[in-house]
Design a protein around this motif. Structure first.
Motif, PDB file in Angstrom:
ATOM      1  N   VAL A  16      -2.953  -4.075  -7.952  1.00 32.24           N
ATOM      2  CA  VAL A  16      -3.531  -4.284  -6.516  1.00 32.24           C
ATOM      3  C   VAL A  16      -2.398  -4.606  -5.418  1.00 32.24           C
ATOM      4  CG1 VAL A  16      -4.565  -5.897  -4.999  1.00 32.24           C
ATOM      5  CG2 VAL A  16      -5.676  -5.410  -7.396  1.00 32.24           C
ATOM      6  N   TRP A  17      -1.340  -5.157  -5.920  1.00 33.78           N
ATOM      7  CA  TRP A  17      -0.117  -5.500  -4.850  1.00 33.78           C
ATOM      8  C   TRP A  17       0.528  -4.097  -4.733  1.00 33.78           C
ATOM      9  CZ3 TRP A  17       5.203  -4.664  -4.132  1.00 33.78           C
ATOM     10  CH2 TRP A  17       5.564  -5.563  -3.137  1.00 33.78           C
ATOM     11  N   THR A  26      -0.549  -1.099  -5.238  1.00 29.96           N
ATOM     12  CA  THR A  26      -1.477   0.125  -4.252  1.00 29.96           C
ATOM     13  C   THR A  26      -1.326  -0.391  -3.068  1.00 29.96           C
ATOM     14  OG1 THR A  26      -2.902   0.213  -6.363  1.00 29.96           O
ATOM     15  CG2 THR A  26      -3.894   0.694  -4.156  1.00 29.96           C
ATOM     16  N   ASN A  27      -1.569  -1.749  -2.594  1.00 32.76           N
ATOM     17  CA  ASN A  27      -1.746  -2.107  -1.232  1.00 32.76           C
ATOM     18  C   ASN A  27      -0.219  -1.920  -0.603  1.00 32.76           C
ATOM     19  OD1 ASN A  27      -4.074  -3.242  -1.319  1.00 32.76           O
ATOM     20  ND2 ASN A  27      -3.657  -5.209  -1.793  1.00 32.76           N
ATOM     21  N   LYS A  28       0.884  -2.005  -0.970  1.00 30.71           N
ATOM     22  CA  LYS A  28       2.223  -1.994  -0.746  1.00 30.71           C
ATOM     23  C   LYS A  28       2.190  -0.328  -0.444  1.00 30.71           C
ATOM     24  CE  LYS A  28       5.105  -3.858   0.502  1.00 30.71           C
ATOM     25  NZ  LYS A  28       5.470  -4.400   1.706  1.00 30.71           N
ATOM     26  N   GLU A  42       0.092   2.028   0.035  1.00 25.34           N
ATOM     27  CA  GLU A  42      -0.935   2.440   1.133  1.00 25.34           C
ATOM     28  C   GLU A  42      -0.488   1.910   2.468  1.00 25.34           C
ATOM     29  OE1 GLU A  42      -4.819   0.477  -0.314  1.00 25.34           O
ATOM     30  OE2 GLU A  42      -5.345   2.489  -1.225  1.00 25.34           O
ATOM     31  N   GLU A  43       0.177   0.723   2.656  1.00 30.96           N
ATOM     32  CA  GLU A  43       0.848   0.434   3.768  1.00 30.96           C
ATOM     33  C   GLU A  43       2.072   1.129   4.179  1.00 30.96           C
ATOM     34  OE1 GLU A  43       3.242  -3.614   5.672  1.00 30.96           O
ATOM     35  OE2 GLU A  43       2.683  -3.633   3.491  1.00 30.96           O
ATOM     36  N   ILE A  63       0.048   6.123  -5.747  1.00 31.35           N
ATOM     37  CA  ILE A  63      -1.113   5.279  -5.934  1.00 31.35           C
ATOM     38  C   ILE A  63      -2.037   5.503  -6.991  1.00 31.35           C
ATOM     39  CG2 ILE A  63      -3.320   4.687  -4.525  1.00 31.35           C
ATOM     40  CD1 ILE A  63      -1.287   4.844  -1.800  1.00 31.35           C
ATOM     41  N   GLN A 100      -3.012   3.474 -10.536  1.00 28.24           N
ATOM     42  CA  GLN A 100      -4.469   3.087 -10.746  1.00 28.24           C
ATOM     43  C   GLN A 100      -4.623   3.488 -11.776  1.00 28.24           C
ATOM     44  OE1 GLN A 100      -6.528   4.309  -7.166  1.00 28.24           O
ATOM     45  NE2 GLN A 100      -5.882   2.364  -5.852  1.00 28.24           N
TER      46      GLN A 100
END
Length: 163
Positions: free
Chosen positions: A8-9, A11-13, A15-16, A98, A102
């Motif tokens: 999760v961390w 993927t979010n990073k 994406e940001e 990403i 996942q």
């Protein structure tokens, strides 16, 4: 091992990173994206090509085990690259990262790859890539600010322009 927090961390990073890089690229034209502050500095297009090469080396070859031929020196050669091509690199290549995060198994995250004569887990490598790309993202922001001056719009927090 269950690495849902790291997935999760990461993927979010990524994406940001992708979102903010795209916001910077969107503000610039082809010439600005290829401009170098001085002959010893990199342009935004060079930095994006370098990130692409790093993804090829660390993710495609190192994690996905797809052999390739990276030429790191060529990543920093001045080559005029159009905005659309740079947008595609950022969009597609960070999506690959990403997707890899996942779909990779927990066991594959613990596998190692050799980086500069040192064994590192794929999970460690993904965190290192996030840090590395964030450093280059800062360089992109700085170059964009040099090009756009007061017209630069922050990619992190919307701040209305004042007159």
């Amino acid at each position: 091992m269950n690495d849902s927090f790291n997935r999760v961390w990461l993927t979010n990073k990524f994406e940001e990173i992708r979102k903010r890089m795209m916001k910077v690229i969107d503000q610039l034209d082809d010439d600005q994206l290829n401009w170098q502050p001085d002959p010893s500095s990199h342009s935004i297009s060079m930095l994006i090509n370098h990130i692409d090469g790093n993804i090829e080396e660390r993710i495609v070859k190192g994690i996905l085990h797809v052999d390739n031929k990276r030429s790191r020196d060529n990543e920093f050669k001045a080559e005029y690259v159009k905005k659309a091509a740079l947008q595609m690199i950022i969009q597609d290549r960070l999506q690959l990262v990403i997707d890899t995060i996942q779909t990779i198994s927990d066991e594959a995250l613990e596998q190692t790859q050799t980086v500069r004569n040192r064994e590192r887990t794929n999970l460690d490598m993904l965190h290192q890539c996030a840090a590395h790309y964030s450093e280059h993202m800062g360089q992109l922001f700085y170059i964009a600010k040099l090009c756009l001056k007061e017209e630069y719009t922050s990619t992190s927090v919307f701040r209305p322009k004042t007159n």
